[in-house]
Write a protein that holds these residues in place. Structure first.
Motif, PDB file in Angstrom:
ATOM      1  N   ASP A  29       4.489 -11.424 -30.976  1.00 35.40           N
ATOM      2  CA  ASP A  29       3.076 -11.067 -31.049  1.00 35.40           C
ATOM      3  C   ASP A  29       2.284 -12.214 -30.421  1.00 35.40           C
ATOM      4  N   GLY A  32      -0.605 -13.841 -32.222  1.00 36.94           N
ATOM      5  CA  GLY A  32      -0.456 -13.541 -33.646  1.00 36.94           C
ATOM      6  C   GLY A  32      -0.550 -14.800 -34.496  1.00 36.94           C
ATOM      7  N   ARG A  33      -1.135 -14.655 -35.685  1.00 36.86           N
ATOM      8  CA  ARG A  33      -1.345 -15.800 -36.562  1.00 36.86           C
ATOM      9  C   ARG A  33      -0.106 -16.125 -37.398  1.00 36.86           C
ATOM     10  N   SER A  34       0.752 -15.113 -37.650  1.00 30.19           N
ATOM     11  CA  SER A  34       1.914 -15.333 -38.513  1.00 30.19           C
ATOM     12  C   SER A  34       2.990 -14.316 -38.189  1.00 30.19           C
ATOM     13  N   ASN A  35       4.173 -14.513 -38.754  1.00 27.57           N
ATOM     14  CA  ASN A  35       5.268 -13.564 -38.608  1.00 27.57           C
ATOM     15  C   ASN A  35       5.088 -12.419 -39.608  1.00 27.57           C
ATOM     16  N   SER A  47       5.063 -14.793 -34.394  1.00 26.07           N
ATOM     17  CA  SER A  47       3.911 -15.341 -33.678  1.00 26.07           C
ATOM     18  C   SER A  47       4.399 -16.198 -32.516  1.00 26.07           C
ATOM     19  N   ASP A  48       3.596 -16.253 -31.451  1.00 20.95           N
ATOM     20  CA  ASP A  48       3.939 -17.107 -30.307  1.00 20.95           C
ATOM     21  C   ASP A  48       3.399 -18.518 -30.462  1.00 20.95           C
ATOM     22  N   ALA A  49       2.864 -18.843 -31.647  1.00 21.39           N
ATOM     23  CA  ALA A  49       2.212 -20.144 -31.834  1.00 21.39           C
ATOM     24  C   ALA A  49       3.154 -21.309 -31.545  1.00 21.39           C
ATOM     25  N   VAL A  57      -6.296 -17.985 -28.449  1.00 24.38           N
ATOM     26  CA  VAL A  57      -6.180 -16.719 -29.176  1.00 24.38           C
ATOM     27  C   VAL A  57      -7.539 -16.033 -29.202  1.00 24.38           C
ATOM     28  N   GLN A  67       0.469  -5.422 -33.560  1.00 17.84           N
ATOM     29  CA  GLN A  67       0.670  -6.466 -32.562  1.00 17.84           C
ATOM     30  C   GLN A  67      -0.459  -6.547 -31.548  1.00 17.84           C
ATOM     31  N   ARG A  72      -3.447 -13.373 -26.287  1.00 14.97           N
ATOM     32  CA  ARG A  72      -3.533 -14.762 -25.822  1.00 14.97           C
ATOM     33  C   ARG A  72      -4.062 -14.763 -24.391  1.00 14.97           C
ATOM     34  N   SER A 163       1.737  -8.605 -26.213  1.00 10.73           N
ATOM     35  CA  SER A 163       3.053  -8.713 -26.848  1.00 10.73           C
ATOM     36  C   SER A 163       4.127  -8.824 -25.788  1.00 10.73           C
TER      37      SER A 163
END
Length: 373
Positions: A29, A32-35, A47-49, A57, A67, A72, A163
């Motif tokens: 994602d 994304g902020r989290s899994n 997440s891709d963080a 973001v 998703q 990004r 995604s």
């Protein structure tokens, strides 16, 4: 009783294959902020963080799914911004990137930028509809232990991604004589006779290919439909154990030409080009002893195509069994028109369950670079 056992065993095989495939899926994602786990599919998204250091973001006001709640964005500075995906060398994969821009209050132009797989130009992403999810799929035989998916070269706006997915394929799937030098960019994958506009994908397809519904219409795509075209379906099991393993749900529906012919026209992005084209066929109606279904598949740019007579049950060695006629290297125009026409001695009109068309994209060898990741 014997039929019930076969259905049960085949269902178990599909379920086991689906679970085994999912364990090896990579679903990112972007922004994304989290899994999390998607409750509708059971797929695990990350997440891709921790995967990329660049970009920002951006929250999406009207997301079309979990998703797509954020994306990004990357600078429009001419650099390549890349995600690295681990692969097994010479294993085949489906790589999918999706893009939903959503509405912008800034009044900026919609983005237009380039998407690369390693050094190979994959596609030019041109956003024209803020609500639409743009999907790009490439089928590859991995050239090394990793591949890079990169965004760059914005002509308007900024490059972005929603995604990124990596799906390992069965060893028999999508083999070609040209895979040392070419990837396969998916141009169309259509489920005919679909019961709704919804796509078919995982878990119905253990490999998570996206099969578009023939009810989903857009400009110059699936037009020119012949009069008398009807949708049919069956609940019976279908033997799909062939090279490409189309999902059972797709093969249980079909379009039939009750007046003797089927015809479709669709625009193929990035064509004209050499392509790999497949039809997926299964006889899913119970024909009487004196009934036959024979037809020709006609394409104006394929000399002699109208001389090949298809009898699905005969070609597949039985009803409710997959038959996969194909062209492994065919030249197709931007506008793809084709017809299925009943033969003079056939009692039933033509039938079509699904088609899949992919464009050959010549690969550019990966070189050491200073791409941003």
């Amino acid at each position: 009783m014997e039929v019930e056992v076969v259905v049960h065993v085949e269902g178990c095989l599909n379920l086991c294959r689906s679970k085994e495939s999912m364990e090896k899926f990579v679903s990112i994602d972007c922004g994304g902020r989290s899994n999390y786990t998607d409750p509708n599919t059971g797929l695990k998204w990350i997440s891709d963080a921790g995967l990329i250091r660049h970009g920002k973001v951006v929250e999406v006001a009207t997301p079309n799914g979990l998703q797509y709640q954020s994306r990004r964005d990357f600078p429009a500075d001419g650099k390549k911004y890349c995600y690295t995906l681990s692969t097994i060398e010479r294993r085949r994969y489906l790589v999918r990137a999706t893009f939903q821009y959503a509405k912008s209050d800034s009044g900026d132009s919609f983005p237009k930028f380039q998407l690369y797989l390693d050094a190979t130009m994959w596609s030019t992403i041109t956003i024209q509809d803020s609500a639409r999810i743009y999907i790009e799929e490439m089928i590859i035989r991995a050239p090394s232990s990793s591949v890079n998916v990169c965004l760059c070269c914005a002509l308007t706006g900024s490059p972005f991604i929603s995604s990124l997915e990596l799906r390992p394929l069965n060893l028999s799937m999508y083999a070609t004589d040209y895979e040392d030098d070419f990837f396969l960019k998916v141009g169309a994958r259509i489920n005919f006779g679909a019961s709704s506009k919804d796509v078919v994908r995982y878990p119905d397809d253990p490999y998570d290919r996206i099969w578009s519904s023939d009810q989903e219409k857009r400009q110059n795509y699936l037009v020119g439909v012949a009069p008398g075209t009807e949708s049919i379906s069956t609940s019976q099991n279908i033997d799909t154990r062939a090279r490409e393993y189309p999902p059972l749900k797709v093969m249980q529906t079909a379009a039939v030409g009750t007046k003797g012919w089927l015809s479709y026209r669709l625009d193929l992005e990035g064509f004209p080009a050499n392509a790999r084209a497949y039809a997926y066929l299964a006889e899913i109606e119970d024909l009487g002893n004196n009934e036959t279904r024979k037809f020709t598949m006609q394409h104006p740019h394929v000399p002699g195509s109208g001389n090949v007579i298809i009898n699905i049950a005969e070609n597949a060695n039985g009803s409710y069994t997959l038959y996969e006629p194909s062209y492994m290297n065919i030249s197709l125009d931007f506008v793809f028109s084709f017809s299925l026409v009943k033969t003079w001695d056939s009692t039933r009109g033509p039938l079509l369950n699904a088609i899949e068309i992919s464009k050959y994209v010549q690969t550019i060898p990966k070189t050491d670079s200073k791409d941003s990741k």
